[in-house]
Design a protein around this motif. Structure first.
Motif, PDB file in Angstrom:
ATOM      1  N   PHE A  72       0.941  -0.926  -0.237  1.00 27.77           N
ATOM      2  CA  PHE A  72      -0.402   0.008   0.108  1.00 27.77           C
ATOM      3  C   PHE A  72       1.359   1.441  -0.089  1.00 27.77           C
ATOM      4  N   TRP A  73       2.176   0.889   0.361  1.00 21.33           N
ATOM      5  CA  TRP A  73       2.972   2.470   0.259  1.00 21.33           C
ATOM      6  C   TRP A  73       3.842   2.272  -0.709  1.00 21.33           C
ATOM      7  N   THR A  74       3.724   1.885  -1.375  1.00 21.74           N
ATOM      8  CA  THR A  74       5.015   1.939  -2.835  1.00 21.74           C
ATOM      9  C   THR A  74       3.834   2.670  -3.454  1.00 21.74           C
ATOM     10  N   PRO A  75       5.095   3.559  -4.511  1.00 21.18           N
ATOM     11  CA  PRO A  75       4.255   4.429  -5.469  1.00 21.18           C
ATOM     12  C   PRO A  75       3.567   3.637  -6.745  1.00 21.18           C
ATOM     13  N   GLU A  76       3.832   2.401  -6.750  1.00 20.93           N
ATOM     14  CA  GLU A  76       3.257   1.591  -8.215  1.00 20.93           C
ATOM     15  C   GLU A  76       1.890   2.272  -7.141  1.00 20.93           C
ATOM     16  N   PHE A  77       0.862   1.396  -6.288  1.00 18.69           N
ATOM     17  CA  PHE A  77      -0.273   1.531  -5.601  1.00 18.69           C
ATOM     18  C   PHE A  77      -0.825   2.966  -5.427  1.00 18.69           C
ATOM     19  N   GLU A  78      -0.145   3.764  -5.056  1.00 20.11           N
ATOM     20  CA  GLU A  78      -0.257   5.296  -5.013  1.00 20.11           C
ATOM     21  C   GLU A  78      -0.869   5.549  -6.448  1.00 20.11           C
ATOM     22  N   ARG A  79      -0.326   5.560  -6.995  1.00 19.14           N
ATOM     23  CA  ARG A  79      -0.361   5.692  -8.259  1.00 19.14           C
ATOM     24  C   ARG A  79      -2.039   4.663  -9.184  1.00 19.14           C
ATOM     25  N   ARG A  80      -2.128   4.095  -8.429  1.00 17.83           N
ATOM     26  CA  ARG A  80      -3.980   3.037  -8.557  1.00 17.83           C
ATOM     27  C   ARG A  80      -4.789   3.578  -8.180  1.00 17.83           C
ATOM     28  N   ILE A  81      -4.135   4.155  -7.298  1.00 19.85           N
ATOM     29  CA  ILE A  81      -5.552   5.121  -6.213  1.00 19.85           C
ATOM     30  C   ILE A  81      -6.114   6.520  -6.822  1.00 19.85           C
ATOM     31  N   ASP A  82      -4.428   6.864  -7.549  1.00 16.77           N
ATOM     32  CA  ASP A  82      -4.593   8.527  -7.780  1.00 16.77           C
ATOM     33  C   ASP A  82      -5.317   8.171  -9.841  1.00 16.77           C
ATOM     34  N   ASN A  83      -4.774   7.376 -10.283  1.00 16.21           N
ATOM     35  CA  ASN A  83      -5.914   6.932 -11.682  1.00 16.21           C
ATOM     36  C   ASN A  83      -7.448   6.588 -11.033  1.00 16.21           C
ATOM     37  N   MET A  84      -7.410   6.246 -10.706  1.00 20.31           N
ATOM     38  CA  MET A  84      -9.434   5.602 -10.183  1.00 20.31           C
ATOM     39  C   MET A  84     -10.057   7.053  -9.424  1.00 20.31           C
ATOM     40  N   LEU A  85      -9.346   7.989  -8.612  1.00 19.27           N
ATOM     41  CA  LEU A  85      -9.376   8.958  -8.472  1.00 19.27           C
ATOM     42  C   LEU A  85      -9.374  10.212  -9.428  1.00 19.27           C
ATOM     43  N   ARG A  86      -8.965  10.116 -10.121  1.00 15.72           N
ATOM     44  CA  ARG A  86      -9.045  10.699 -11.170  1.00 15.72           C
ATOM     45  C   ARG A  86     -10.429  10.959 -12.079  1.00 15.72           C
ATOM     46  N   SER A  87     -10.335   9.187 -12.931  1.00 15.34           N
ATOM     47  CA  SER A  87     -11.481   9.162 -13.112  1.00 15.34           C
ATOM     48  C   SER A  87     -12.753   9.096 -12.937  1.00 15.34           C
ATOM     49  N   VAL A  88     -13.053   9.058 -11.394  1.00 16.57           N
ATOM     50  CA  VAL A  88     -13.646   9.084 -10.691  1.00 16.57           C
ATOM     51  C   VAL A  88     -14.099  10.752 -10.741  1.00 16.57           C
ATOM     52  N   VAL A  89     -13.176  12.011 -10.781  1.00 12.38           N
ATOM     53  CA  VAL A  89     -13.763  12.756 -10.560  1.00 12.38           C
ATOM     54  C   VAL A  89     -14.541  13.576 -11.557  1.00 12.38           C
ATOM     55  N   VAL A  90     -12.996  12.432 -13.184  1.00 10.95           N
ATOM     56  CA  VAL A  90     -13.633  13.540 -14.896  1.00 10.95           C
ATOM     57  C   VAL A  90     -15.554  13.490 -14.998  1.00 10.95           C
ATOM     58  N   TRP A  91     -15.565  11.700 -14.570  1.00  9.70           N
ATOM     59  CA  TRP A  91     -16.889  11.411 -14.764  1.00  9.70           C
ATOM     60  C   TRP A  91     -17.843  11.608 -14.083  1.00  9.70           C
ATOM     61  N   SER A  92     -18.051  12.186 -12.851  1.00 13.22           N
ATOM     62  CA  SER A  92     -18.648  12.692 -11.653  1.00 13.22           C
ATOM     63  C   SER A  92     -19.489  14.233 -12.912  1.00 13.22           C
ATOM     64  N   GLY A  93     -18.593  14.525 -13.395  1.00 11.50           N
ATOM     65  CA  GLY A  93     -18.852  16.216 -14.017  1.00 11.50           C
ATOM     66  C   GLY A  93     -19.323  16.876 -12.683  1.00 11.50           C
ATOM     67  N   GLY A  94     -18.322  17.130 -11.828  1.00 14.27           N
ATOM     68  CA  GLY A  94     -19.312  18.491 -10.740  1.00 14.27           C
ATOM     69  C   GLY A  94     -19.988  17.677  -9.431  1.00 14.27           C
ATOM     70  N   SER A  95     -20.701  16.764  -9.569  1.00 13.65           N
ATOM     71  CA  SER A  95     -21.071  16.203  -9.081  1.00 13.65           C
ATOM     72  C   SER A  95     -20.661  14.861  -7.682  1.00 13.65           C
ATOM     73  N   LEU A  96     -19.224  15.294  -7.817  1.00 16.55           N
ATOM     74  CA  LEU A  96     -18.739  13.820  -6.331  1.00 16.55           C
ATOM     75  C   LEU A  96     -19.107  14.992  -5.400  1.00 16.55           C
ATOM     76  N   THR A  97     -20.042  14.404  -4.307  1.00 15.23           N
ATOM     77  CA  THR A  97     -19.695  14.563  -3.532  1.00 15.23           C
ATOM     78  C   THR A  97     -19.075  13.558  -1.956  1.00 15.23           C
ATOM     79  N   GLU A  98     -18.427  13.094  -2.244  1.00 16.64           N
ATOM     80  CA  GLU A  98     -18.053  12.281  -1.250  1.00 16.64           C
ATOM     81  C   GLU A  98     -16.384  11.376  -1.176  1.00 16.64           C
ATOM     82  N   ILE A  99     -15.481  11.536  -0.879  1.00 18.80           N
ATOM     83  CA  ILE A  99     -14.371  10.591  -0.927  1.00 18.80           C
ATOM     84  C   ILE A  99     -13.798   9.743  -0.440  1.00 18.80           C
ATOM     85  N   ARG A 100     -13.375   8.934   0.079  1.00 18.37           N
ATOM     86  CA  ARG A 100     -13.416   8.230   1.443  1.00 18.37           C
ATOM     87  C   ARG A 100     -12.239   7.089   1.162  1.00 18.37           C
TER      88      ARG A 100
END
Length: 305
Positions: A72-100
């Motif tokens: 979980f503490w590796t750069p590779e895992f961090e990139r995977r989480i980043d990619n998921m978060l960035r995708s959801v942010v883009v797809w949400s179209g500004g409607s994202l209300t909760e990030i955990r």
């Protein structure tokens, strides 16, 4: 006939209306959609990107159910989480209300600050590369935040609490828990040693920021914070509406301090005190010492199991 029936079934699935497909996929968890559903075909992929399916990104179940792992503490895992978060942010179209989630970086959070003006919950734990600068961006772009979790984020300081508290004026929940610095052995071999040793030191400065800039708090967690009685007094004075306080592992305040300083919090319903017992092994004695002082301050024998 069997082949024809199979072909007809496949055709039926392919010809589902968008409304019907949305109804089906909305019943799946985020993990289920990401693990394969969106790869089935283009129509399914497009529905998975619908803003209505991306207003919440909650990965807490994954991290809470699994023991913290070195990967979980590796750069590779961090990139995977980043990619998921960035995708959801883009797809949400500004409607994202909760990030955990945990283990994201400043790169993805900068996009959150830019595109998520309706964000109300931001829970980012164990993020070694999230800094005060990143939090300042979040504070400017997400003024509706009501719930925050900055636990185990050692590069975030009291300055961030002041910045985001001053710009997000209705914060009700704050979790600012630290790793167990009294007995860090539970993190050894998992959390990088340098990061573990950099556990936040100035608990009273954080308490002062909380007291001044988050007066509407109802729920506060400060597990293993290094605040003293002075910091606790500031919180009790500035956050009069508190209903829940967790001070587990706060070794620099006594039980007497806690009882005296929280007695004026009329709405307080739940108070977790630092009721831990530190074993007197040779290793621990060498690491911490001053056991007479610990006995006097915490009455540790009371908690012996």
């Amino acid at each position: 006939m069997d082949g024809e029936k199979g072909g007809e079934a496949a055709a039926d699935w392919a010809e589902l209306t968008e409304e019907c497909l949305f109804n089906i996929l909305s019943r799946l968890s985020l993990q289920d959609r990401w693990r394969g559903v969106m790869r089935v075909c283009k129509p399914w992929h497009l529905v998975c990107k619908d803003p209505c399916l991306n207003s919440v990104l909650n990965l807490d179940a994954h991290f809470d159910s699994a023991t913290d792992l070195p990967r979980f503490w590796t750069p590779e895992f961090e990139r995977r989480i980043d990619n998921m978060l960035r995708s959801v942010v883009v797809w949400s179209g500004g409607s994202l209300t909760e990030i955990r989630l945990s283990h994201c970086s400043a790169r993805s959070l900068s996009l959150v600050a830019e595109r998520c003006p309706n964000l109300e919950v931001l829970s980012i734990r164990s993020c070694p590369h999230v800094t005060d600068e990143t939090v300042a961006e979040i504070a400017s772009g997400c003024p509706k935040i009501k719930e925050l979790d900055f636990s185990y984020c050692h590069e975030i300081s009291h300055k961030s609490l002041a910045t985001i508290g001053s710009r997000c004026s209705d914060i009700k929940v704050l979790r600012r828990n630290s790793m167990n610095w009294l007995d860090p052995s539970q993190h050894m071999g998992i959390v990088p040693k340098d990061y573990l040793n950099a556990c936040p030191q100035d608990g009273d400065a954080e308490a002062a920021a909380i007291s001044k800039y988050m007066p509407h708090l109802l729920h506060l967690e400060l597990r293993f914070s290094k605040l003293t009685a002075r910091g606790l007094a500031l919180i009790a004075e500035g956050c009069a509406n508190l209903e829940y306080i967790d001070l587990s592992g706060c070794a620099n305040v006594t039980i007497r301090d806690i009882v005296n300083l929280t007695s004026n919090l009329k709405n307080l319903k739940h108070l977790k005190k630092p009721n831990f017992y530190i074993p007197r092994t040779t290793v621990h004695a060498e690491r911490y010492g001053h056991w007479n002082l610990y006995d006097e301050r915490f009455q540790t024998d009371v908690f012996r199991i």
